[in-house]
Design a protein around this motif. Structure first.
Motif, PDB file in Angstrom:
ATOM      1  N   ALA A 177       1.366  -1.105   0.121  1.00 59.69           N
ATOM      2  CA  ALA A 177      -0.657  -0.252   0.420  1.00 59.69           C
ATOM      3  C   ALA A 177       0.896   1.107  -0.147  1.00 59.69           C
ATOM      4  N   VAL A 178       1.637   1.016   0.723  1.00 64.07           N
ATOM      5  CA  VAL A 178       2.692   2.661   0.620  1.00 64.07           C
ATOM      6  C   VAL A 178       4.141   2.561  -0.408  1.00 64.07           C
ATOM      7  N   ALA A 179       4.145   1.682  -1.407  1.00 62.35           N
ATOM      8  CA  ALA A 179       4.483   1.888  -2.388  1.00 62.35           C
ATOM      9  C   ALA A 179       4.420   2.020  -3.581  1.00 62.35           C
ATOM     10  N   SER A 180       2.455   1.257  -3.748  1.00 65.38           N
ATOM     11  CA  SER A 180       1.690   1.850  -4.413  1.00 65.38           C
ATOM     12  C   SER A 180       1.494   3.391  -4.038  1.00 65.38           C
ATOM     13  N   ALA A 181       1.051   3.579  -3.362  1.00 63.59           N
ATOM     14  CA  ALA A 181       1.494   5.735  -2.636  1.00 63.59           C
ATOM     15  C   ALA A 181       2.383   6.165  -3.271  1.00 63.59           C
ATOM     16  N   LEU A 182       3.693   6.091  -2.728  1.00 63.95           N
ATOM     17  CA  LEU A 182       5.351   6.729  -2.744  1.00 63.95           C
ATOM     18  C   LEU A 182       4.775   6.701  -4.857  1.00 63.95           C
ATOM     19  N   ARG A 183       4.998   5.462  -4.812  1.00 63.48           N
ATOM     20  CA  ARG A 183       5.382   5.681  -7.028  1.00 63.48           C
ATOM     21  C   ARG A 183       4.190   6.410  -7.331  1.00 63.48           C
ATOM     22  N   GLY A 184       2.961   6.392  -6.548  1.00 61.25           N
ATOM     23  CA  GLY A 184       1.735   7.605  -7.330  1.00 61.25           C
ATOM     24  C   GLY A 184       2.285   8.680  -7.293  1.00 61.25           C
ATOM     25  N   ASP A 199       5.662   9.890  -7.522  1.00 64.48           N
ATOM     26  CA  ASP A 199       6.308   9.531  -8.756  1.00 64.48           C
ATOM     27  C   ASP A 199       8.114   9.662  -7.928  1.00 64.48           C
ATOM     28  N   PHE A 200       7.518   8.561  -6.671  1.00 62.03           N
ATOM     29  CA  PHE A 200       8.967   8.869  -6.272  1.00 62.03           C
ATOM     30  C   PHE A 200       9.074   6.943  -6.785  1.00 62.03           C
ATOM     31  N   ALA A 201      10.967   7.189  -7.055  1.00 61.69           N
ATOM     32  CA  ALA A 201      11.241   5.128  -7.309  1.00 61.69           C
ATOM     33  C   ALA A 201      11.033   4.797  -6.162  1.00 61.69           C
ATOM     34  N   VAL A 202      10.756   3.024  -6.024  1.00 61.55           N
ATOM     35  CA  VAL A 202      10.587   2.801  -4.858  1.00 61.55           C
ATOM     36  C   VAL A 202      11.090   0.989  -4.942  1.00 61.55           C
ATOM     37  N   LEU A 203      11.974   0.422  -3.758  1.00 56.64           N
ATOM     38  CA  LEU A 203      12.740  -0.371  -3.966  1.00 56.64           C
ATOM     39  C   LEU A 203      12.084  -1.209  -2.620  1.00 56.64           C
ATOM     40  N   THR A 204      11.947  -2.371  -3.070  1.00 58.44           N
ATOM     41  CA  THR A 204      11.621  -3.172  -1.296  1.00 58.44           C
ATOM     42  C   THR A 204      12.516  -4.818  -1.833  1.00 58.44           C
ATOM     43  N   SER A 227      -2.487  -1.284   7.561  1.00 60.16           N
ATOM     44  CA  SER A 227      -3.546  -0.807   8.618  1.00 60.16           C
ATOM     45  C   SER A 227      -4.037   0.850   8.113  1.00 60.16           C
ATOM     46  N   HIS A 228      -2.866   1.626   8.226  1.00 59.10           N
ATOM     47  CA  HIS A 228      -2.875   3.004   8.210  1.00 59.10           C
ATOM     48  C   HIS A 228      -2.006   3.763   7.530  1.00 59.10           C
ATOM     49  N   PRO A 229      -2.059   3.281   5.579  1.00 59.84           N
ATOM     50  CA  PRO A 229      -0.384   3.384   4.961  1.00 59.84           C
ATOM     51  C   PRO A 229       0.068   4.637   4.496  1.00 59.84           C
ATOM     52  N   LYS A 230      -1.384   5.498   5.616  1.00 60.02           N
ATOM     53  CA  LYS A 230      -1.306   7.181   4.566  1.00 60.02           C
ATOM     54  C   LYS A 230      -0.077   7.453   5.888  1.00 60.02           C
ATOM     55  N   VAL A 231       0.146   7.142   7.433  1.00 60.22           N
ATOM     56  CA  VAL A 231       0.437   7.789   8.029  1.00 60.22           C
ATOM     57  C   VAL A 231       2.166   7.967   7.899  1.00 60.22           C
ATOM     58  N   THR A 232       1.916   6.385   7.457  1.00 68.11           N
ATOM     59  CA  THR A 232       3.440   6.121   6.743  1.00 68.11           C
ATOM     60  C   THR A 232       4.164   6.849   5.418  1.00 68.11           C
ATOM     61  N   LEU A 233       3.349   6.978   4.599  1.00 67.41           N
ATOM     62  CA  LEU A 233       3.599   7.641   3.555  1.00 67.41           C
ATOM     63  C   LEU A 233       3.375   9.105   3.790  1.00 67.41           C
ATOM     64  N   ASP A 234       3.404   9.497   4.611  1.00 64.45           N
ATOM     65  CA  ASP A 234       3.230  11.478   5.100  1.00 64.45           C
ATOM     66  C   ASP A 234       4.976  11.117   6.016  1.00 64.45           C
ATOM     67  N   ALA A 235       5.150  10.567   6.538  1.00 63.30           N
ATOM     68  CA  ALA A 235       6.351  10.135   7.224  1.00 63.30           C
ATOM     69  C   ALA A 235       7.837  10.465   6.530  1.00 63.30           C
ATOM     70  N   ILE A 236       7.641   9.428   5.261  1.00 60.40           N
ATOM     71  CA  ILE A 236       8.502   8.981   4.143  1.00 60.40           C
ATOM     72  C   ILE A 236       8.209  10.172   3.389  1.00 60.40           C
ATOM     73  N   VAL A 237       7.374  11.404   2.935  1.00 63.41           N
ATOM     74  CA  VAL A 237       7.312  12.449   2.173  1.00 63.41           C
ATOM     75  C   VAL A 237       8.393  13.398   2.622  1.00 63.41           C
ATOM     76  N   ALA A 238       7.988  13.611   4.417  1.00 62.50           N
ATOM     77  CA  ALA A 238       8.315  14.820   4.852  1.00 62.50           C
ATOM     78  C   ALA A 238       9.873  14.791   4.868  1.00 62.50           C
TER      79      ALA A 238
END
Length: 241
Positions: free
Chosen positions: A21-28, A30-35, A224-235
């Protein structure tokens, strides 16, 4: 400066799909993502593997993200390869030098730190194991009630059925010099985490001087709450982009 690559390192009893969920949101965004796969064989090996992965598979700045035991790995891998500029810990260990998983969880109130480990784990040997080592699997009941209790039942069963075990030796290994001493860190604390209790997470995060976000989530709050992690990574990414 180019936008950083986001490298997501999973923890024990998980695989790269825990970041979907986090990787898909990051890709949206325009981040390059590797897992990459986290081998879960032992801290020195796991950290060396991720360092090698960073050195060979990334170019330019990196935000390195770790979940659970993945926090141990990124703490030890970040200075060994690649151009890591920031660390993000999600429901994760943020160890100081000399600390181990067993040491941090001992006396913490963790659902895994129990007098009889056989009540929460199934232990099995594995080929080539050093003398005395074995793999630990979470019992299904542990997944349902302590690991991923805020996910739908069907998703909890998928975790229980497809979990990747971690070696006992990985949980006993002492951490090396922590990368968070020289790199800025962000931390997501799941306030309903029963594996790494929130007070333990906060203590480690404050020690690291991290930027802390809290979410009413389990040990797998990035699911369960991917946006919170997404926001921390974007910050974190915004400080180096």
């Amino acid at each position: 400066m180019p936008q950083p690559t986001i490298v997501l390192v999973h923890g024990a009893w998980a695989d790269a799909s825990s970041w979907n969920a986090v990787a898909s949101a990051l890709r949206g965004l325009d981040f390059a993502v590797l897992t990459p796969p986290n081998p879960l064989r032992g801290l020195p090996y796991d950290a060396a593997y991720i360092s090698s992965f960073l050195a060979q598979r990334t170019s330019g700045p990196v935000v390195l993200v770790g979940h659970s035991y993945g926090g141990f790995v990124i703490t030890n891998a970040a200075t060994g390869g690649g151009d890591v500029r920031a660390l993000v810990y999600v429901d994760a260990f943020i160890p100081d030098e000399g600390e181990s998983v067993f040491q941090i969880l001992g006396g913490s109130g963790s659902a895994l730190a129990v007098p009889d480990p056989s009540t929460v784990f199934d232990v099995a040997g594995y080929p080539g194991a050093p003398q005395g080592d074995a793999e630990a699997f979470l019992k299904p009941e542990t997944v349902h009630h302590s690991f991923a209790q805020d996910l739908p039942e069907a998703d909890r069963w998928l975790i229980a059925e497809g979990q990747r075990p971690i070696t006992l030796s990985a949980n006993a290994a002492s951490s090396g010099a922590p990368a968070w001493r020289t790199l800025p860190s962000w931390v997501v604390v799941g306030t309903e985490d029963r594996v790494i209790p929130p007070d333990t997470q906060r203590r480690m995060a404050e020690r690291a001087g991290a930027t802390i976000t809290e979410v009413a989530g389990s040990h797998v709050s990035m699911i369960s709450h991917p946006k919170v992690t997404l926001d921390a990574i974007v910050a974190a990414a915004a400080t180096i982009a």
